[in-house]
Design a protein around this motif. Structure first.
Motif, PDB file in Angstrom:
ATOM      1  N   ALA A 205      16.462   5.751  -2.583  1.00 48.91           N
ATOM      2  CA  ALA A 205      16.415   4.648  -3.542  1.00 48.91           C
ATOM      3  C   ALA A 205      17.814   4.114  -3.836  1.00 48.91           C
ATOM      4  CB  ALA A 205      15.743   5.111  -4.834  1.00 48.91           C
ATOM      5  N   GLU A 206      18.778   5.012  -3.992  1.00 50.10           N
ATOM      6  CA  GLU A 206      20.147   4.588  -4.272  1.00 50.10           C
ATOM      7  C   GLU A 206      20.733   3.824  -3.089  1.00 50.10           C
ATOM      8  OE1 GLU A 206      22.305   8.090  -5.245  1.00 50.10           O
ATOM      9  OE2 GLU A 206      21.253   8.423  -7.146  1.00 50.10           O
ATOM     10  N   MET A 207      20.478   4.313  -1.881  1.00 51.96           N
ATOM     11  CA  MET A 207      20.992   3.658  -0.679  1.00 51.96           C
ATOM     12  C   MET A 207      20.447   2.236  -0.570  1.00 51.96           C
ATOM     13  SD  MET A 207      20.252   4.743   3.293  1.00 51.96           S
ATOM     14  CE  MET A 207      20.797   6.411   2.983  1.00 51.96           C
ATOM     15  N   LEU A 208      19.145   2.087  -0.811  1.00 56.13           N
ATOM     16  CA  LEU A 208      18.522   0.770  -0.701  1.00 56.13           C
ATOM     17  C   LEU A 208      18.931  -0.144  -1.860  1.00 56.13           C
ATOM     18  CD1 LEU A 208      14.958   1.877   0.438  1.00 56.13           C
ATOM     19  CD2 LEU A 208      16.701   0.763   1.844  1.00 56.13           C
ATOM     20  N   ALA A 209      19.081   0.438  -3.052  1.00 56.66           N
ATOM     21  CA  ALA A 209      19.456  -0.361  -4.220  1.00 56.66           C
ATOM     22  C   ALA A 209      20.820  -1.016  -4.028  1.00 56.66           C
ATOM     23  CB  ALA A 209      19.449   0.499  -5.474  1.00 56.66           C
ATOM     24  N   ASP A 210      21.695  -0.369  -3.280  1.00 64.58           N
ATOM     25  CA  ASP A 210      23.009  -0.950  -3.002  1.00 64.58           C
ATOM     26  C   ASP A 210      22.889  -2.285  -2.281  1.00 64.58           C
ATOM     27  OD1 ASP A 210      24.342   1.103  -4.216  1.00 64.58           O
ATOM     28  OD2 ASP A 210      24.744   2.208  -2.372  1.00 64.58           O
ATOM     29  N   HIS A 211      21.735  -2.509  -1.633  1.00 66.17           N
ATOM     30  CA  HIS A 211      21.506  -3.756  -0.900  1.00 66.17           C
ATOM     31  C   HIS A 211      20.377  -4.577  -1.529  1.00 66.17           C
ATOM     32  CE1 HIS A 211      24.107  -2.449   2.445  1.00 66.17           C
ATOM     33  NE2 HIS A 211      23.653  -1.248   2.151  1.00 66.17           N
ATOM     34  N   ASP A 212      20.018  -4.221  -2.773  1.00 66.77           N
ATOM     35  CA  ASP A 212      18.944  -4.914  -3.503  1.00 66.77           C
ATOM     36  C   ASP A 212      17.609  -4.831  -2.767  1.00 66.77           C
ATOM     37  OD1 ASP A 212      20.654  -5.746  -5.588  1.00 66.77           O
ATOM     38  OD2 ASP A 212      21.373  -7.410  -4.376  1.00 66.77           O
ATOM     39  N   PHE A 213      17.361  -3.676  -2.148  1.00 68.22           N
ATOM     40  CA  PHE A 213      16.093  -3.409  -1.474  1.00 68.22           C
ATOM     41  C   PHE A 213      15.412  -2.231  -2.145  1.00 68.22           C
ATOM     42  CE2 PHE A 213      16.916  -6.384   1.748  1.00 68.22           C
ATOM     43  CZ  PHE A 213      15.896  -6.395   2.690  1.00 68.22           C
ATOM     44  N   THR A 214      14.142  -2.081  -1.876  1.00 70.47           N
ATOM     45  CA  THR A 214      13.387  -0.927  -2.328  1.00 70.47           C
ATOM     46  C   THR A 214      12.422  -0.517  -1.216  1.00 70.47           C
ATOM     47  OG1 THR A 214      12.068  -0.026  -4.159  1.00 70.47           O
ATOM     48  CG2 THR A 214      11.520  -2.259  -3.390  1.00 70.47           C
ATOM     49  N   SER A 215      11.587   0.488  -1.461  1.00 68.63           N
ATOM     50  CA  SER A 215      10.709   0.991  -0.398  1.00 68.63           C
ATOM     51  C   SER A 215       9.354   1.391  -0.952  1.00 68.63           C
ATOM     52  CB  SER A 215      11.350   2.199   0.289  1.00 68.63           C
ATOM     53  OG  SER A 215      11.459   3.288  -0.625  1.00 68.63           O
ATOM     54  N   ARG A 216       8.396   1.448  -0.060  1.00 67.88           N
ATOM     55  CA  ARG A 216       7.082   2.009  -0.379  1.00 67.88           C
ATOM     56  C   ARG A 216       6.506   2.589   0.904  1.00 67.88           C
ATOM     57  NH1 ARG A 216       2.504  -1.052   0.950  1.00 67.88           N
ATOM     58  NH2 ARG A 216       2.934  -3.113   1.814  1.00 67.88           N
ATOM     59  N   ILE A 217       5.561   3.501   0.754  1.00 67.95           N
ATOM     60  CA  ILE A 217       4.872   4.081   1.900  1.00 67.95           C
ATOM     61  C   ILE A 217       3.489   3.447   1.993  1.00 67.95           C
ATOM     62  CG2 ILE A 217       4.007   6.172   3.010  1.00 67.95           C
ATOM     63  CD1 ILE A 217       7.007   6.144   2.717  1.00 67.95           C
ATOM     64  N   ARG A 218       3.188   2.827   3.127  1.00 65.55           N
ATOM     65  CA  ARG A 218       1.845   2.298   3.373  1.00 65.55           C
ATOM     66  C   ARG A 218       1.034   3.433   3.989  1.00 65.55           C
ATOM     67  NH1 ARG A 218       2.608  -2.669   6.527  1.00 65.55           N
ATOM     68  NH2 ARG A 218       2.408  -1.359   8.358  1.00 65.55           N
ATOM     69  N   GLU A 219       0.230   4.078   3.155  1.00 61.34           N
ATOM     70  CA  GLU A 219      -0.426   5.324   3.542  1.00 61.34           C
ATOM     71  C   GLU A 219      -1.456   5.139   4.641  1.00 61.34           C
ATOM     72  OE1 GLU A 219       0.551   8.142   2.726  1.00 61.34           O
ATOM     73  OE2 GLU A 219       1.750   7.831   0.912  1.00 61.34           O
ATOM     74  N   GLU A 220      -2.096   3.969   4.707  1.00 57.66           N
ATOM     75  CA  GLU A 220      -3.176   3.801   5.684  1.00 57.66           C
ATOM     76  C   GLU A 220      -2.718   3.953   7.121  1.00 57.66           C
ATOM     77  OE1 GLU A 220      -2.279  -0.444   4.071  1.00 57.66           O
ATOM     78  OE2 GLU A 220      -2.363   1.632   3.334  1.00 57.66           O
ATOM     79  N   ASP A 221      -1.456   3.610   7.399  1.00 50.62           N
ATOM     80  CA  ASP A 221      -0.950   3.827   8.759  1.00 50.62           C
ATOM     81  C   ASP A 221       0.374   4.583   8.758  1.00 50.62           C
ATOM     82  OD1 ASP A 221       0.654   1.857   7.734  1.00 50.62           O
ATOM     83  OD2 ASP A 221       0.375   0.443   9.375  1.00 50.62           O
ATOM     84  N   GLU A 222       0.673   5.257   7.633  1.00 54.47           N
ATOM     85  CA  GLU A 222       1.859   6.095   7.497  1.00 54.47           C
ATOM     86  C   GLU A 222       3.116   5.349   7.952  1.00 54.47           C
ATOM     87  OE1 GLU A 222       1.331  10.496   7.918  1.00 54.47           O
ATOM     88  OE2 GLU A 222      -0.260   9.851   9.279  1.00 54.47           O
ATOM     89  N   THR A 223       3.385   4.252   7.271  1.00 56.58           N
ATOM     90  CA  THR A 223       4.524   3.410   7.603  1.00 56.58           C
ATOM     91  C   THR A 223       5.418   3.244   6.384  1.00 56.58           C
ATOM     92  OG1 THR A 223       3.303   2.192   9.287  1.00 56.58           O
ATOM     93  CG2 THR A 223       5.227   1.092   8.344  1.00 56.58           C
ATOM     94  N   LEU A 224       6.712   3.419   6.587  1.00 57.35           N
ATOM     95  CA  LEU A 224       7.700   3.149   5.550  1.00 57.35           C
ATOM     96  C   LEU A 224       8.015   1.657   5.570  1.00 57.35           C
ATOM     97  CD1 LEU A 224       9.900   4.015   3.454  1.00 57.35           C
ATOM     98  CD2 LEU A 224      11.425   4.356   5.430  1.00 57.35           C
ATOM     99  N   VAL A 225       7.877   1.010   4.437  1.00 56.54           N
ATOM    100  CA  VAL A 225       8.159  -0.423   4.334  1.00 56.54           C
ATOM    101  C   VAL A 225       9.361  -0.609   3.416  1.00 56.54           C
ATOM    102  CG1 VAL A 225       7.279  -2.700   3.718  1.00 56.54           C
ATOM    103  CG2 VAL A 225       5.713  -0.954   4.632  1.00 56.54           C
ATOM    104  N   LEU A 226      10.394  -1.277   3.922  1.00 58.74           N
ATOM    105  CA  LEU A 226      11.578  -1.604   3.142  1.00 58.74           C
ATOM    106  C   LEU A 226      11.563  -3.103   2.886  1.00 58.74           C
ATOM    107  CD1 LEU A 226      14.211   0.373   5.286  1.00 58.74           C
ATOM    108  CD2 LEU A 226      12.718   1.253   3.464  1.00 58.74           C
ATOM    109  N   HIS A 227      11.746  -3.493   1.646  1.00 63.30           N
ATOM    110  CA  HIS A 227      11.694  -4.927   1.345  1.00 63.30           C
ATOM    111  C   HIS A 227      12.572  -5.236   0.137  1.00 63.30           C
ATOM    112  CE1 HIS A 227       9.079  -4.187  -2.127  1.00 63.30           C
ATOM    113  NE2 HIS A 227       8.408  -3.339  -1.354  1.00 63.30           N
ATOM    114  N   PRO A 228      12.920  -6.505  -0.065  1.00 63.92           N
ATOM    115  CA  PRO A 228      13.771  -6.873  -1.199  1.00 63.92           C
ATOM    116  C   PRO A 228      13.165  -6.447  -2.525  1.00 63.92           C
ATOM    117  CG  PRO A 228      13.649  -8.679   0.367  1.00 63.92           C
ATOM    118  CD  PRO A 228      12.635  -7.667   0.809  1.00 63.92           C
ATOM    119  N   ALA A 229      14.000  -5.934  -3.418  1.00 62.64           N
ATOM    120  CA  ALA A 229      13.522  -5.490  -4.720  1.00 62.64           C
ATOM    121  C   ALA A 229      12.959  -6.640  -5.540  1.00 62.64           C
ATOM    122  CB  ALA A 229      14.670  -4.813  -5.480  1.00 62.64           C
ATOM    123  N   GLU A 230      13.401  -7.843  -5.270  1.00 62.58           N
ATOM    124  CA  GLU A 230      12.943  -9.013  -6.035  1.00 62.58           C
ATOM    125  C   GLU A 230      11.460  -9.300  -5.828  1.00 62.58           C
ATOM    126  OE1 GLU A 230      14.271 -12.686  -3.140  1.00 62.58           O
ATOM    127  OE2 GLU A 230      15.822 -11.431  -4.028  1.00 62.58           O
TER     128      GLU A 230
END
Length: 202
Positions: free
Chosen positions: A56-81
């Motif tokens: 979270a800290e690493m991504l926040a430095d670039h104004d990004f955040t993350s979530r896990i899409r459980e249905e296909d076990e995929t990490l999604v990184l996207h803008p925090a906005e």
């Protein structure tokens, strides 16, 4: 072309980040994927939370955040906005190409990520013991490249993968010291030597 790191379902071209478009540096995407796998595999919840916190800290430095899409076990990184109170708001998404999708599981000739990482870490340790810290630092970067991009053992790298590492990934993402940069080709060879494997001509 990297099959593991994708934006909006398409493979990225490995280009360096552009601060004007908000794209993430490749090393940050790799780091987020690695920390996510470590968190998912951690036995202790406090350890898992620490990995998630670092991500979270690493991504926040670039104004990004993350979530896990459980249905296909995929990490999604996207803008925090795009988020509001923990929920992605579709009306805030102007360019889906800014999102990154990193599959966390899948078939591979080398097995699961834990096994690949354990093997690669052993190679890095062997390089350090035999050849010193400078070669080991390069070996770690090479191991991360192979593990995070291709889910492969470092000593199984092909000629093309080594060339991609040397010409694209390393110059753009590694931030090596001058000493490291001078010996990186030799460092790659030392990885293969540590595994007692043949070195592809590169």
């Amino acid at each position: 072309m990297h099959e593991e790191t994708r934006r909006d379902g398409e493979a990225t071209d490995g280009e360096a980040a552009d601060s004007e478009t908000g794209e993430l540096p490749e090393a940050v995407v790799d780091g987020a994927a690695r920390l996510t796998r470590l968190a998912r595999d951690a036995v202790d919840e406090n350890e898992a939370a620490a990995y998630r916190g670092r991500r979270a800290e690493m991504l926040a430095d670039h104004d990004f955040t993350s979530r896990i899409r459980e249905e296909d076990e995929t990490l999604v990184l996207h803008p925090a906005e795009w988020m509001d109170d923990g929920v992605v708001r579709v009306e805030r998404i102007e360019d889906t190409g800014r999102a990154y999708e990193i599959p966390l599981t899948g078939a591979d000739v080398d097995g699961d990520w834990d096994a690949v990482e354990e093997h690669n870490a052993e190679l890095v340790d062997a390089v350090e013991a035999e050849d010193g810290a400078t070669h080991a630092a390069n070996a770690r970067i090479f191991a991360d490249f192979m593990g995070n991009h291709y889910l492969r053992r470092a000593d199984a790298a092909s000629r093309d993968e080594i060339q991609e590492f040397l010409t694209e990934y390393y110059p753009r993402n590694a931030w090596p010291s001058k000493k490291q940069e001078t010996v990186v080709r030799e460092s790659v060879e030392r990885v293969f030597e540590a595994a007692d494997a043949d070195v592809p001509e590169f």
